[in-house]
Design an enzyme around this catalytic site. Sequence first.
Site, PDB file in Angstrom:
ATOM      1  N   SER A 162       0.819  -1.207   0.000  1.00  0.00           N
ATOM      2  CA  SER A 162       0.000   0.000   0.000  1.00  0.00           C
ATOM      3  C   SER A 162       0.852   1.256   0.000  1.00  0.00           C
ATOM      4  O   SER A 162       0.369   2.327  -0.347  1.00  0.00           O
ATOM      5  CB  SER A 162      -0.873   0.034   1.249  1.00  0.00           C
ATOM      6  OG  SER A 162      -1.659  -1.116   1.327  1.00  0.00           O
ATOM      7  N   ASN A 209      -2.954   6.442  -1.444  1.00  0.00           N
ATOM      8  CA  ASN A 209      -2.911   6.338   0.019  1.00  0.00           C
ATOM      9  C   ASN A 209      -2.370   7.581   0.696  1.00  0.00           C
ATOM     10  O   ASN A 209      -2.647   7.823   1.869  1.00  0.00           O
ATOM     11  CB  ASN A 209      -2.158   5.087   0.450  1.00  0.00           C
ATOM     12  CG  ASN A 209      -3.097   3.898   0.437  1.00  0.00           C
ATOM     13  OD1 ASN A 209      -4.314   4.069   0.557  1.00  0.00           O
ATOM     14  ND2 ASN A 209      -2.561   2.710   0.269  1.00  0.00           N
ATOM     15  N   GLU A 229      -3.133   0.903  -9.141  1.00  0.00           N
ATOM     16  CA  GLU A 229      -2.053   1.896  -9.136  1.00  0.00           C
ATOM     17  C   GLU A 229      -0.757   1.133  -9.419  1.00  0.00           C
ATOM     18  O   GLU A 229      -0.556   0.047  -8.860  1.00  0.00           O
ATOM     19  CB  GLU A 229      -2.034   2.531  -7.743  1.00  0.00           C
ATOM     20  CG  GLU A 229      -1.213   3.770  -7.607  1.00  0.00           C
ATOM     21  CD  GLU A 229      -1.443   4.444  -6.258  1.00  0.00           C
ATOM     22  OE1 GLU A 229      -1.428   5.672  -6.214  1.00  0.00           O
ATOM     23  OE2 GLU A 229      -1.635   3.744  -5.232  1.00  0.00           O
ATOM     24  N   HIS A 250      -0.824  -2.203  -7.243  1.00  0.00           N
ATOM     25  CA  HIS A 250      -1.580  -1.860  -6.043  1.00  0.00           C
ATOM     26  C   HIS A 250      -3.077  -1.874  -6.343  1.00  0.00           C
ATOM     27  O   HIS A 250      -3.599  -0.941  -6.952  1.00  0.00           O
ATOM     28  CB  HIS A 250      -1.121  -0.479  -5.537  1.00  0.00           C
ATOM     29  CG  HIS A 250      -1.782  -0.059  -4.270  1.00  0.00           C
ATOM     30  ND1 HIS A 250      -1.909   1.241  -3.895  1.00  0.00           N
ATOM     31  CD2 HIS A 250      -2.361  -0.794  -3.280  1.00  0.00           C
ATOM     32  CE1 HIS A 250      -2.536   1.308  -2.741  1.00  0.00           C
ATOM     33  NE2 HIS A 250      -2.827   0.085  -2.350  1.00  0.00           N
TER      34      HIS A 250
HETATM   35  N1  LIG Z   1      -6.671  -4.402   3.094  1.00  0.00           N
HETATM   36  C1  LIG Z   1      -6.680  -3.470   2.140  1.00  0.00           C
HETATM   37  O1  LIG Z   1      -7.645  -2.707   1.970  1.00  0.00           O
HETATM   38  C2  LIG Z   1      -5.509  -3.341   1.191  1.00  0.00           C
HETATM   39  C3  LIG Z   1      -5.671  -2.623  -0.002  1.00  0.00           C
HETATM   40  C4  LIG Z   1      -4.605  -2.537  -0.905  1.00  0.00           C
HETATM   41  C5  LIG Z   1      -3.392  -3.137  -0.602  1.00  0.00           C
HETATM   42  N2  LIG Z   1      -3.257  -3.818   0.570  1.00  0.00           N
HETATM   43  C6  LIG Z   1      -1.957  -4.459   0.836  1.00  0.00           C
HETATM   44  O2  LIG Z   1      -2.062  -5.830   0.489  1.00  0.00           O
HETATM   45  C7  LIG Z   1      -1.190  -6.595   1.339  1.00  0.00           C
HETATM   46  C8  LIG Z   1      -2.000  -7.666   2.044  1.00  0.00           C
HETATM   47  O3  LIG Z   1      -3.043  -7.050   2.798  1.00  0.00           O
HETATM   48  P1  LIG Z   1      -4.356  -7.855   3.239  1.00  0.00           P
HETATM   49  O4  LIG Z   1      -5.302  -6.818   3.724  1.00  0.00           O
HETATM   50  O5  LIG Z   1      -4.779  -8.803   2.158  1.00  0.00           O
HETATM   51  O6  LIG Z   1      -3.773  -8.686   4.490  1.00  0.00           O
HETATM   52  P2  LIG Z   1      -4.404  -9.979   5.209  1.00  0.00           P
HETATM   53  O7  LIG Z   1      -3.896  -9.930   6.600  1.00  0.00           O
HETATM   54  O8  LIG Z   1      -5.870 -10.068   4.974  1.00  0.00           O
HETATM   55  O9  LIG Z   1      -3.732 -11.217   4.403  1.00  0.00           O
HETATM   56  C9  LIG Z   1      -2.355 -11.500   4.419  1.00  0.00           C
HETATM   57  C10 LIG Z   1      -2.169 -12.984   4.097  1.00  0.00           C
HETATM   58  O10 LIG Z   1      -0.766 -13.242   3.946  1.00  0.00           O
HETATM   59  C11 LIG Z   1      -0.497 -14.522   4.503  1.00  0.00           C
HETATM   60  N3  LIG Z   1       0.944 -14.588   4.773  1.00  0.00           N
HETATM   61  C12 LIG Z   1       1.649 -13.993   5.755  1.00  0.00           C
HETATM   62  N4  LIG Z   1       2.961 -14.253   5.611  1.00  0.00           N
HETATM   63  C13 LIG Z   1       3.085 -15.037   4.505  1.00  0.00           C
HETATM   64  C14 LIG Z   1       4.196 -15.642   3.840  1.00  0.00           C
HETATM   65  N5  LIG Z   1       5.449 -15.484   4.267  1.00  0.00           N
HETATM   66  N6  LIG Z   1       3.949 -16.399   2.739  1.00  0.00           N
HETATM   67  C15 LIG Z   1       2.687 -16.576   2.292  1.00  0.00           C
HETATM   68  N7  LIG Z   1       1.602 -16.019   2.883  1.00  0.00           N
HETATM   69  C16 LIG Z   1       1.806 -15.263   3.968  1.00  0.00           C
HETATM   70  C17 LIG Z   1      -1.392 -14.590   5.734  1.00  0.00           C
HETATM   71  O11 LIG Z   1      -1.602 -15.932   6.130  1.00  0.00           O
HETATM   72  C18 LIG Z   1      -2.661 -13.925   5.211  1.00  0.00           C
HETATM   73  O12 LIG Z   1      -3.550 -14.868   4.631  1.00  0.00           O
HETATM   74  C19 LIG Z   1      -0.509  -5.583   2.283  1.00  0.00           C
HETATM   75  O13 LIG Z   1       0.720  -5.208   1.740  1.00  0.00           O
HETATM   76  C20 LIG Z   1      -1.494  -4.428   2.285  1.00  0.00           C
HETATM   77  O14 LIG Z   1      -0.879  -3.204   2.625  1.00  0.00           O
HETATM   78  C21 LIG Z   1      -4.292  -3.966   1.468  1.00  0.00           C
END
Ligand SMILES: NC(=O)c1ccc[n+]([C@@H]2O[C@H](COP(=O)([O-])OP(=O)(O)OC[C@H]3O[C@@H](n4cnc5c(N)ncnc54)[C@H](O)[C@@H]3O)[C@@H](O)[C@H]2O)c1
Length: 286
Positions: A121, A192, A154, A142
């Site tokens: 993000s 963001n 993005e 993104h």
């Molecule tokens: N939540 C949002 O609105 C949003 C929007 C855009 C971008 N993001 C970005 O996307 C990324 C993920 O966010 P999210 O909200 O999906 O998080 P989340 O916590 O819902 O999911 C993360 C997943 O990664 C897995 N994980 C952790 N370590 C791992 C590894 N070493 N190998 C494989 N899997 C692993 C976890 O088990 C989990 O299922 C982050 O970088 C976040 O900043 C999030």
Amino acid sequence: MVTSINKVGVLGAGLMGHGIVQLAAQAGCEVVMVDLSAEMLYRGFEKINKLMYKAVKQGKILPEKCEEVLKRIKISTDMNDLKDCDAVIEAIPEIMELKKEVFAKLDKIVKPGAILATNTSQLSITEIASATGRSDLVIGMHFFYPAQVMKLIEIPVGEHTSEKCINAIVDLSMRMGKETCVCKDTPGFIVNRLLAGLMVEASRIYDEKLADVQEIDKALKYALGHPMGPFELFDFSGIDTMVRVADGLRDAFGDRFCVGVGVRNKVRAGDFGQKTGRGFYDYNKK
Ligand SMILES: NC(=O)c1ccc[n+]([C@@H]2O[C@H](COP(=O)([O-])OP(=O)(O)OC[C@H]3O[C@@H](n4cnc5c(N)ncnc54)[C@H](O)[C@@H]3O)[C@@H](O)[C@H]2O)c1
């Protein structure tokens, strides 16, 4: 570099990962979804199934097409299954050290010439790329939550990212039916940086006890036409993730991005929002 992206790996099956998997499969790619947690993989696949069958019921896609899309998705807890992907999109937690560790591993596992993209993000694409020996093929991709619905991808570009890599990711984004915004590698990118300013100010209003969260949410929705208020959005996107994003911006730009203690306490209490059942609102009641 690979000439076309036909097989996509997605690392992380959480809020973002499963949506990215669905988009890639709908775009005609073979997809491998990898997570450390088998439970997250099953949950992610279940969500995709539900959404696809809902689309069939609504007459948005044909049942045969739905089956084809689902058949293109494989799940695994083993990163080695990403080895022959043309591009891997990482969607694991927003922690720089973790991302660098994982990109160093991906660099060893995934075939030479393949693109390694991150759904970060706000973290530096250039720094993540430095953990690999292919910084020309590392790029941001993104997505916004829910990835299946939100129109924009993005595309933050690292210091060494090649033009060919940018073009291939813009092309994949278009095949996913999205608009793109290519930008430089800067903390929070464009979206963001704008959004965090708003969320941080909402957290200050909360700490100052000027109004209940419902009132603040209504203010933003009905005055500015946003689909959700800031506290609904905190809960929807994950308060833990939103705080990490703001903290990254605070480190880069200073206290104007410093999240208030009330929001931080939700994270300390493990109340991350919808994904844990409680945040600013209680989802166990519904
Ligand atoms: N939540 C949002 O609105 C949003 C929007 C855009 C971008 N993001 C970005 O996307 C990324 C993920 O966010 P999210 O909200 O999906 O998080 P989340 O916590 O819902 O999911 C993360 C997943 O990664 C897995 N994980 C952790 N370590 C791992 C590894 N070493 N190998 C494989 N899997 C692993 C976890 O088990 C989990 O299922 C982050 O970088 C976040 O900043 C999030």
